[in-house]
Design an enzyme around this catalytic site. Structure first.
Site, PDB file in Angstrom:
ATOM      1  NE  ARG A 140      -4.951  -0.400  -7.802  1.00 27.30           N
ATOM      2  CZ  ARG A 140      -4.179  -1.290  -7.199  1.00 27.30           C
ATOM      3  NH1 ARG A 140      -3.988  -2.477  -7.717  1.00 27.30           N
ATOM      4  NH2 ARG A 140      -3.610  -1.010  -6.060  1.00 27.30           N
TER       5      ARG A 140
ATOM      6  CE  LYS B 266       2.308  22.683   4.949  1.00 31.01           C
ATOM      7  NZ  LYS B 266       3.725  22.945   5.213  1.00 31.01           N
TER       8      LYS B 266
END
Lengths: 272, 272, 272, 272, 272, 272
Positions: free
Chosen positions: C89, C124
């Protein structure tokens, strides 16, 4: 870094001071110059005490970059006697080294005063102290070169060799680098200088060039139409730096500022 | 510390080398002395490359503590060209400083040869580099003083003042300290020396004493029955150290080994 | 960062897998694209497994930056079944996000193909993933803007306000900044553009300008003699980016590459 | 994590701001929504400034989980201008992402309102941001699934395969797991559901089931006497989630909350 | 944790061993039980040597959880003599403590054999060693309670007081907690037990109840229709634990396993 | 270490308390002894709360090293109820263990009162807690042996074997060690004792000697002219320690202080 320095000196505690000085004793102390020097590093000196014991109050008497003569006061401290004694060595070790760098930097800056050349540092810094040393250079009137390998582009011989030619090296680096970085190239001859101009290098470092060759390089660049900055580099010392500056280069980089400056002589005393 | 030094120089990567040198290029390199020096720090130099890129193979050609003349080979390296170029400056910064300390230490050690005095370092080390610098002192033939405030006991003026008397200071420190540490006391006069002997200090530091006074101190101790070690300290330089050693002291501590040794001149080159 | 990601998912261990899967079970696994995407992040995906369990062998089947269609294979793995299940995961979370950024970047790069404009990222980015995201942008054909506040100089409105004028702001910043950094100024009008040219700004960012104004700005700069780079910025999307590129700007910065790219759809399966 | 985010953006300092903005300048600033959104992450936004410069005062104007329309105020700040400018991007990057997750979560929560189903997150979180993202889900009205592999038990296909049967897998996991954890099993058919009921699984995940099958599964469980919780999972979107909820499941897990929520549009301005 | 333990013992190096034992000396060593004990912690013992010097080869002779009599061999080691001597104390300190916990756990497990009750640990662990101690409990046949405050839900008196009633406390906790955690409630009377059953607590802890009361509690729960697990807790010792188990509780938690187990007696010797 | 202990218990938060106790609830609490004990560790107990939530005010009611009877008050706390509940276990785990060590140490110290022998600790400490445990020994009236392998010199059998003879081992260690450390040698016979005296060992450890032999060893040393300190060591218990002290040894080292002291019984309660 300051935590690391404290840890390596203090370890699990100053056994002598803990045994000999009562916990509630308080004292004042002063740091004075024992020779002429340019002061630098008081913010880091202060930080050492703040990290060791927040009750110590450190007051800068002289400003960063100030010139002090023998006996002149730099800093006053007040706080628990134990804390003053325990953190003293670590704090002084830092202040003495940074003032050493500032003192040497000031001499270089004064040596080129009036010429328009800027004295800058290099990456030949003391491991772990780069940011602090660059601060010392700046407060003494020098300027900082790139901080590290990731915040600037400097093409050296080995890069040129790997690319096949200077022009190819500049092209590859410019293609991959952030557009906000200038591309600097190291050259050792006028031929290489020509290639650097053709490649539109933003900064050209004249590496270990004799004065005469350096003068020709400056004239060549000023006569052309590509506004490259010129940086002189290589075993710069105080005897030679004025002549280098007078060739008209923009920037002179000096490794000695950070790898050879002797510690400045400052001492700390408890006020009786 | 080495991780810190690499991080501050390499940061997120050497943008020039990544752009100019192919990932699969491999090279050999050599590190040679450019002046006479005593080599120290190859294990740390090696560790820089190991941490940066484990594929670089570093082979020491000269031993720690070996004397090298100009042009003599210290180390050979082999590995990815990128890794050689990227970690070079950090590794050299360490090797040059430690070899500088070793070179100066060796000169002090030779200056006292035959006298029985032992040259030791102090806590005036470069922040973060204490363990490495003490290694450099040791391989050059010097010995190490206590590592830090927690692994030794040194009673100075301020401790004596806080306790009221030298005898009381020794008593308090001995009561609280591990029984495996010797108690050292700093004295500046023969009166203080007497008190130190009465207090059975294990080591007595003769601090900034003129030679003549130092001679008297040595005679006084040797004539008595308490076998204290004697340590001379204070602005020791190469001109004066032989005379100090000849007074008969056991140990001479020299701050300059770690705070004033100039970097030794070593350079690294890719083999064409 | 990768250690942090593993720690937050695995913690003290995958209790289900430890209970259900024998320690000596071994398996193979594959990662495949479930939709069209540009692959990025396999080196970080590999690093997750290396940090979790060095016995897992990860083989990249497709290259960084490769386009994959649905069902196409990206990576093969082999190793202890437990390790494959436990780190899956975390590794996929990284690969999916970076491939998402690469996929979006590629679309922007293709949208401006042939115009000479360069697509670059911004600050960003996702906290903690800046270096990884900038890698994804680069392998997809974009370029990187400055890495952070310390590796570039960008003068914005607030800086100009603090200095009194654009010219003063450029002067102050240039005086203190490393000479290897270009100075970039953000402008929103042609008047500000004139000031930026007078101040010899190296890069001029046209911030949120309408296309028409942008065109005038480009013409003005190209007609003059100061070779400033022009960067277009501000809510760039795929519909508009081609027109922006055709104004002739050099660089187009796109925040969406790193703050709005949806995760790419990749899945990992054990080979039965 | 916040330290890491600050470090990667600020590095050794914002060179532009340090050069352009005086050290003693102070300012106020506001953060406002530029579109409709659900606010989340102000405590982390505040922490960024606290870690960067403790003198910045951040005041939440709207509560965590509040809905804001375009132009509505979220946060006020006051402090040294330099600190406001330097930490702005890092703080906003976090606030925008978390508000994005909260905004999407709220839409899912509203879509199932009145059905009794609970919307929960998954482990498909952004590396390093799991705790923050789960906070955003919670303030928006969702609930949290297990935090990581060590704080929950989820038996999937691979675990069942390794154990030979679903019943054996449940038995093994229950025998080794803390008695305070429920055992969850993933099923894709009614046959597997029967086995899960026989094994007394505490939670049964209906993985990627069509609506019709899901309805049968719910009826089967409600008709029996083992009170298992039912969780629906698999590519859940806003169009389909209401119908899923109306099947009667207890919990619906939605990966998109944390891996696909676009950043919410918030901006920070200095008050002139 | 293991790094920390090594660091606090070894510090900058074992000065005795470095001085007395040559760098190239190699040796074999054995670890043997000096009294009857249950062995636990060999993987951590091994990790100490791996972190200190990867050349040491550690071979487990007995399995985790094996019972050893006096003189029986637990582990063999081979490697550089220096490394064996330097890391010995740290490695043994860990092995002795964990084997102590395993030995005591085994005695509790045996005391309840055949009753169906499960012996579990608590949060009263040694700071920093929780994961290791829980491993020791597990290999000795005990089971683990929740790992920490974030991976389980335990409602105690103070929580009930803050919520007004037991029922309200369960409701609030269930509403906010992950659906994969069971809710456990501590009760000290039959009245509280009734409330816990009404609230459908998944696990009910009978805290410090006399045996007779405990028996009534078990009968009450088994007679009802809510299948709560019952946990007995409170100053459990070997004299009393069998009787507690025979009341029919499911789980017995024993703080002494981790806070009062004496170190097991194991010693390490170099093979001559 | 304290951060580590908090992290392993609290993790991402105490889910029960967060759900059940309002954020603004405040409470007072007390820590009292439940049996006779010597208090130690309040500074560390205080530090746990300071690190978890700086708003908790901890006031020591009894001093470090004070004897408390059942029901006597040790500490008062005041602050947010949540913080009191969350950090309680971690803080108590530390306080109970350290008070356990202090309680046992005091019993040993009292057992030898009047004999002139000093009770000291060993390196058989709990991993990670060495500094804390040595503090507990000191406040209870014991003294500390060396902190670790780098702050003392202890020559054992293996070192002697590696050097060929005891004399050679002492010589080698003294040559390389700092002159401020004493050299300690472990002996098991009077023959070895003679060699240690010839070698002028500063401290001689009588290892596992029967009382009679120990008495002869003391007489031999006191009769000679080398003032070595004598340390008795080896499975020291309260029954035997007085007789050992009466042999006239200077120091008695007791491993049990740190590896076998049971936790002291202290409990924390919220004031209703």
């Amino acid at each position: 870094m300051i935590r690391l320095a404290l840890a390596e000196d203090v370890g699990t505690g100053d056994r002598t001071t803990l045994a000999a000085v009562p916990e509630d004793a308080r004292a004042e102390a002063t740091v004075t110059a024992k020779a002429s020097l340019v002061l630098a590093g008081v913010p880091f000196f202060t930080r050492v005490f703040a990290l060791h014991d927040a009750r110590v109050v450190v007051s800068a008497v002289a400003a960063e970059g100030a010139e002090l003569g023998p006996g002149e006061l730099a800093v006053r401290l007040q706080g628990p006697t134990r804390a003053l004694l325990v953190a003293e060595r670590t704090a002084l070790n830092i202040l003495q080294r940074l003032s050493g760098t500032a003192t040497l930097t000031r001499r270089f800056v004064e040596a080129v005063r009036g010429t328009g050349a800027r004295i800058v540092d290099t990456r030949k810094t003391t491991p772990g102290m780069r940011v602090m040393q660059k601060h010392a250079v700046a407060v003494a009137g020098g300027a900082n070169h790139r901080l590290g390998l990731d915040s600037g582009l400097m093409i050296k011989d080995n890069h040129i060799a790997a690319c096949g030619s200077l022009g190819e090296a500049v092209a590859r680096v410019r293609a991959q680098a952030p557009h906000v970085f200038k591309v600097e190239v190291e050259v050792q001859s006028l031929e290489a200088l020509e290639q650097a101009l053709v490649a539109k290098a933003d900064v050209i470092m004249l590496d270990n060039m004799p004065l005469d060759l350096m003068r020709q390089a400056v004239q060549r660049v000023r006569a052309g139409d590509w506004p490259a900055l010129l940086e002189a580099s290589g075993n710069m010392d105080l005897d030679r730096v004025r002549a280098v500056a007078e060739t008209g280069v923009d920037v002179i980089s000096v490794g000695a500022l950070t790898h050879s400056a002797p510690s400045a002589d400052l001492s700390m005393r408890l006020v009786p």
